[in-house]
Design an enzyme around this catalytic site. Sequence first.
Site, PDB file in Angstrom:
ATOM      1  N   SER A  30      -4.328  48.360  14.090  1.00  0.00           N
ATOM      2  CA  SER A  30      -3.376  47.329  14.485  1.00  0.00           C
ATOM      3  C   SER A  30      -2.032  47.441  13.770  1.00  0.00           C
ATOM      4  CB  SER A  30      -3.974  45.940  14.222  1.00  0.00           C
ATOM      5  OG  SER A  30      -4.382  45.813  12.867  1.00  0.00           O
ATOM      6  N   GLY A  64      -7.936  47.101  15.687  1.00  0.00           N
ATOM      7  CA  GLY A  64      -9.345  46.977  15.368  1.00  0.00           C
ATOM      8  C   GLY A  64     -10.075  48.288  15.161  1.00  0.00           C
ATOM      9  N   ASN A  93      -9.640  48.609   8.583  1.00  0.00           N
ATOM     10  CA  ASN A  93     -10.711  47.805   9.177  1.00  0.00           C
ATOM     11  C   ASN A  93     -12.071  48.142   8.582  1.00  0.00           C
ATOM     12  OD1 ASN A  93      -9.297  46.122  11.128  1.00  0.00           O
ATOM     13  ND2 ASN A  93      -8.819  48.034  12.182  1.00  0.00           N
ATOM     14  N   ASP A 174      -2.019  35.348   9.840  1.00  0.00           N
ATOM     15  CA  ASP A 174      -3.301  35.800   9.298  1.00  0.00           C
ATOM     16  C   ASP A 174      -3.185  36.339   7.883  1.00  0.00           C
ATOM     17  OD1 ASP A 174      -2.095  38.280   9.672  1.00  0.00           O
ATOM     18  OD2 ASP A 174      -3.377  38.869  11.336  1.00  0.00           O
ATOM     19  N   HIS A 177      -1.190  41.081   8.867  1.00  0.00           N
ATOM     20  CA  HIS A 177      -0.345  41.921   9.712  1.00  0.00           C
ATOM     21  C   HIS A 177       1.142  41.635   9.495  1.00  0.00           C
ATOM     22  CE1 HIS A 177      -4.245  42.023  11.867  1.00  0.00           C
ATOM     23  NE2 HIS A 177      -3.884  43.280  12.079  1.00  0.00           N
TER      24      HIS A 177
END
Length: 203
Positions: A30, A64, A93, A174, A177
């Site tokens: 991502s 992801g 991830n 979040d 990011h």
Amino acid sequence: MPTILRSFLVILMLLPLSGFSATLLVLGDSISAGYGIDRGKGWVELLQQQLGDDHQVINASISGDTTGGGLSRLKTLIKEHQPQFVLIELGGNDGLRGYPVHRMKQNLRAMIDLSRQGDVQPILFAMRIPPNYGKRYSDQFAAAYTELAEEENVLLLPFLFDDIATNGSLLQEDGIHPTEQAQPLITERAIKLLAPILNGDNH
């Protein structure tokens, strides 16, 4: 055939068919796929804009994705795009899901080997994870990239997000990011490291 015309045809044959001197395949998650920001404004797309027609950047990043997912896709991507370089921006991830560091490192090593088997120069993008996963695990995770770069003699881009990760205004809600505003900063840092490599001046 006139000499001038013959010379012109020889020059045309020697020019790259694509018009680009190098193709860089970005295999990431991502962070490189531009999660949460407008299409075309991620750092990889901005990198292509900065490089212009000198080089081609193929963004094969998927939000992801893990090192296992990247490994499963890499062979097909190399065959399809025939890049000279592949930037491996994966592992974040794996870490966020608590995967064993040795397994992540094994997958990254396999991608390096697979790239070289396809006559593609691999470049490793160092990643880190938040400290709340435990200092021991976080330290092992970060060290895996440096160790692998030394063991495999592969080019390593250092972690580019130190100050971004501690600046709430440059992170999405979040807390992981980077925002759209952070993308030019990432691009600026990445191009300083990547441009000499793409131009063959990294030795």
